[in-house]
Design an enzyme around this catalytic site. Structure first.
Site, PDB file in Angstrom:
ATOM      1  N   TRP A   1      -4.470  -0.830  -0.472  1.00  0.00           N
ATOM      2  CA  TRP A   1      -5.877  -1.253  -0.535  1.00  0.00           C
ATOM      3  C   TRP A   1      -5.913  -2.719  -0.100  1.00  0.00           C
ATOM      4  O   TRP A   1      -5.184  -3.544  -0.705  1.00  0.00           O
ATOM      5  CB  TRP A   1      -6.336  -1.090  -1.985  1.00  0.00           C
ATOM      6  CG  TRP A   1      -7.750  -1.408  -2.298  1.00  0.00           C
ATOM      7  CD1 TRP A   1      -8.862  -1.013  -1.608  1.00  0.00           C
ATOM      8  CD2 TRP A   1      -8.224  -2.173  -3.422  1.00  0.00           C
ATOM      9  NE1 TRP A   1      -9.984  -1.468  -2.241  1.00  0.00           N
ATOM     10  CE2 TRP A   1      -9.625  -2.187  -3.345  1.00  0.00           C
ATOM     11  CE3 TRP A   1      -7.591  -2.833  -4.481  1.00  0.00           C
ATOM     12  CZ2 TRP A   1     -10.404  -2.849  -4.292  1.00  0.00           C
ATOM     13  CZ3 TRP A   1      -8.368  -3.482  -5.418  1.00  0.00           C
ATOM     14  CH2 TRP A   1      -9.765  -3.488  -5.321  1.00  0.00           C
TER      15      TRP A   1
ATOM     16  N   ASP B   1      -1.319   0.438 -10.375  1.00  0.00           N
ATOM     17  CA  ASP B   1      -2.767   0.482 -10.199  1.00  0.00           C
ATOM     18  C   ASP B   1      -3.188   1.939 -10.339  1.00  0.00           C
ATOM     19  O   ASP B   1      -2.755   2.793  -9.560  1.00  0.00           O
ATOM     20  CB  ASP B   1      -3.159  -0.070  -8.819  1.00  0.00           C
ATOM     21  CG  ASP B   1      -4.660  -0.299  -8.712  1.00  0.00           C
ATOM     22  OD1 ASP B   1      -5.384   0.084  -9.643  1.00  0.00           O
ATOM     23  OD2 ASP B   1      -5.114  -0.872  -7.699  1.00  0.00           O
TER      24      ASP B   1
ATOM     25  N   LYS C   1     -14.190   5.592 -10.244  1.00  0.00           N
ATOM     26  CA  LYS C   1     -14.178   6.863  -9.505  1.00  0.00           C
ATOM     27  C   LYS C   1     -14.270   8.060 -10.457  1.00  0.00           C
ATOM     28  O   LYS C   1     -15.081   8.949 -10.253  1.00  0.00           O
ATOM     29  CB  LYS C   1     -12.888   7.000  -8.691  1.00  0.00           C
ATOM     30  CG  LYS C   1     -12.384   5.727  -8.079  1.00  0.00           C
ATOM     31  CD  LYS C   1     -13.146   5.325  -6.863  1.00  0.00           C
ATOM     32  CE  LYS C   1     -12.644   3.975  -6.382  1.00  0.00           C
ATOM     33  NZ  LYS C   1     -13.143   3.569  -5.107  1.00  0.00           N
TER      34      LYS C   1
END
Ligand code: LMR
Length: 415
Positions: A140, A221, A258
């Site tokens: 990311w 993460d 999400k």
């Protein structure tokens, strides 16, 4: 000095590689436009989805006199932090039972990455002076920005093999083995962003052995728990494996953007596993100092919603169904795109990776020039690395998208 003189040296910064696509998409007047840029779930009509479990929680909160607007403790809304760590590590995690786990509510996953990296910057004994944090290649893009901003040096390590469109496992393992002992290594807990390629459970076990042997610090993460398999416990496999061993230093950044569809509420947590209750207290107090100086205390609305959906059985059952709905719809879209490319359009190349990859994204394996054509001529917005958010596909646009992928692939190869 006039205001004009004060800021005349400031030049515009580059637009954000992901968020700028949403602005471009909003301004596009084409009827056919498709947004495959940002990783945000859309329903089968291309609309944002308020999860029914979240809706239930919100309705209860409106009438709950306890749900006032008071400041929360610096470490966050206690019912949220207590439930969030159980979702991640499981009910029986030793670090929770023994009071060795520190949990701080954060401004979603980004805030957790920031506070976690900032904490390491202050207190971790890095093996090199430049305080390297090893980041999967690719990752990311914001990982780089966040780590640099707190004074770490993000450095990539092999993760993805572009030719086979799969995990570069051997290369990754030799890179881990070659790192200085005690290095800090970013790991995506599941549904790797941007590639959609995760290690298998057996590969995670091999990685954990290297982490223990070389005293590598695991900076997890976890932004997509539930999105990879549809089962939050299964998607926590790697985190739970590393925690249960007890011989690997680790922290975990957790996001509910999400899996609860709470993108704008900015709700997440940072979890640091320590060696004892005393250490947990000390680490927690230092995390609180970081948080207090930067945002004082965390926003509470998202935390109240998540606490409810994690702890109230009816809402938890509904949330489990909602996660299934999202992950299954994405899997269906993977198959729809794959079938169109391979059977309908007979697009040159191999496309199995679209169905093999997992989570919200597919890394298509098309080059920047092809991506540029998709955006400018096809009105299909995607990141220039060829990452598409599968959640942006639906029965109404998947054929259009496949036809454009076919077109740019053929024309690039002059076929
Ligand atoms: C993404 O990768 O698209 C998401 O995580 C949204 C973001 O903040 O970049």
């Amino acid at each position: 000095m006039s205001t004009n003189e004060l800021w005349s040296h400031v030049k515009p910064g580059p637009p954000d590689a992901i968020l700028a696509l949403s602005d471009m998409y909003a301004k596009d007047t084409s009827e056919n436009k498709v947004n495959l840029g940002i990783g945000a779930y859309r329903d089968e009509h291309g609309k944002p989805w308020i999860l029914p479990a979240v809706q239930m929680a919100k309705e209860q909160l409106v009438h709950d006199p306890q749900a006032n607007h008071e400041y929360q403790p610096i470490s966050g809304f206690p019912p949220f932090t207590a439930a969030a760590c159980r979702l991640l590590f499981g009910e029986d995690a030793a670090s929770i039972k023994e009071g060795r786990l520190v949990v701080n509510q954060t401004i979603s996953g980004t805030g957790a990455n920031h506070v976690g990296a900032s904490f390491l910057q202050h207190f971790y004994s890095f093996p090199t002076e430049d305080k390297k944090i090893y980041v999967t290649d690719p990752s990311w893009p914001n990982h780089y920005a966040i780590f640099k901003a707190v004074g770490l040096t993000p450095t990539s390590y092999p993760y993805y093999d572009a030719s086979s469109r799969s995990l570069a496992f051997d290369k990754m393992m030799s890179a881990l083995n070659d790192m200085p002992d005690g290095s800090v290594v970013l790991l995506h807990a599941c549904a790797h962003n941007p590639t959609g390629v995760d290690p298998t459970e057996a590969q995670w076990r091999e990685m954990a052995d290297v982490f223990a042997k070389k005293h590598l610090f695991a900076f997890f993460d976890s932004a997509y728990q539930g999105f990879a398999s549809g089962d939050p416990a299964k998607d926590a496999f790697a985190v739970r494996l590393f925690e249960s061993r007890g011989d690997i230093g680790m922290l975990v950044c957790q996001s509910f953007a999400k899996n609860a569809g709470l993108y704008g509420e900015r709700i997440g947590a940072l979890h640091v596993v320590t060696g004892s209750k005393e250490q947990a207290e000390a680490v927690g107090s230092q995390l609180n100092l970081i948080v207090r100086s930067e945002m004082s205390t965390e926003p509470v609305y998202g935390a109240r919603i998540v606490a409810k959906i994690l702890t109230e059985p009816e809402m938890r059952a509904e949330w489990d169904r909602n996660i299934q709905t999202m992950s299954q719809r994405i899997i269906q879209m993977r198959h729809a795109l794959f079938d169109l490319l391979t059977q309908r359009f007979k697009t040159p190349g191999t496309w199995n990776h679209i169905v093999d990859q997992t989570g919200m994204f597919s890394y298509l394996g098309i080059d920047e020039a092809m991506c540029h054509r998709l955006v400018t001529e096809g009105h299909i917005y995607l990141v220039k690395t060829g990452r598409i958010s599968m959640a942006g596909l639906n029965p109404g646009n998947v054929e259009y998208v496949a036809s454009w992928i076919d077109k740019v692939v053929r024309e690039r190869a002059n076929l």
